[in-house]
Enzyme design. Structure first.
Site, PDB file in Angstrom:
ATOM      1  CG  HIS A 138      -0.392   0.495   2.430  1.00 36.03           C
ATOM      2  ND1 HIS A 138      -0.308  -0.571   3.577  1.00 36.03           N
ATOM      3  CD2 HIS A 138       0.093   1.347   2.935  1.00 36.03           C
ATOM      4  CE1 HIS A 138       0.027   0.033   4.657  1.00 36.03           C
ATOM      5  NE2 HIS A 138       0.477   1.029   4.254  1.00 36.03           N
ATOM      6  CD  GLU A 143      -4.630  -1.492   2.778  1.00 37.76           C
ATOM      7  OE1 GLU A 143      -3.553  -1.951   2.544  1.00 37.76           O
ATOM      8  OE2 GLU A 143      -4.447  -1.189   4.034  1.00 37.76           O
TER       9      GLU A 143
END
Length: 170
Positions: A138, A143
């Site tokens: 990330h 993410e």
């Protein structure tokens, strides 16, 4: 994007510090995008040292941090606002009103995201953006699978990110 290979963390911190110093010395009012976590600590230590030696000033700098935990106030020891105060802002001459971190306790988080984006737009172009990469890849709590063109928004953290960051919480 320019890839710069370095031998270790210390050299990486030195090289990045040189990039920030270059912007501080050549731009009238630089705008920096900043990150938290383990990656930038060496950079922040070097910038503080240069400030203490009167080599640089942050008087005309504006900063925007990438993220904040939902539910944490700026004075919470695990908040990223607190992290930035402890690791940079409290040690240099940046005006507090020019050091921006999104609010983790806004009543309307979507409106807070819009407000933050508007602050960035009003400030102008970010001259140098610092990023770190989490253990799962990330970038700034974007993410894996988050679109590259996403803007400030509320995201659920993956379980791997939660486990990696659990060390910062009781």
């Amino acid at each position: 994007m320019k890839l710069i290979r370095v031998k270790d963390y210390e050299e990486m911190s030195d090289v990045i510090c040189d990039m920030f110093v270059q912007k501080l010395k050549t731009l009238e009012s630089p705008i920096f995008g900043l990150a938290t976590g383990s990656t930038p600590i060496g950079l922040y230590e070097r910038l503080i040292e240069k400030y203490q030696k009167n080599e640089i000033s942050f008087k005309h700098v504006t900063t925007f941090n990438l993220d904040e935990y939902v539910g944490l106030s700026a004075d919470h020891p695990a908040s990223y606002h607190y992290f930035m105060n402890e690791n940079l802002f409290n040690h240099v001459d940046i005006p507090k009103e020019r050091a921006h971190v999104p609010s983790g306790i806004a009543e309307d988080l979507d409106r807070e995201c819009q407000r933050y984006e508007e602050l960035i737009r009003q400030a102008g172009q970010i001259d140098l953006q610092l990023l770190g990469i989490g253990t799962n890849g990330h970038i700034g709590f974007n993410e894996p699978g988050t679109p590259f063109d996403s803007r400030t928004a509320v995201f659920d953290l993956t379980e791997s990110t939660r486990q990696s960051n659990a060390r910062f919480f009781n």
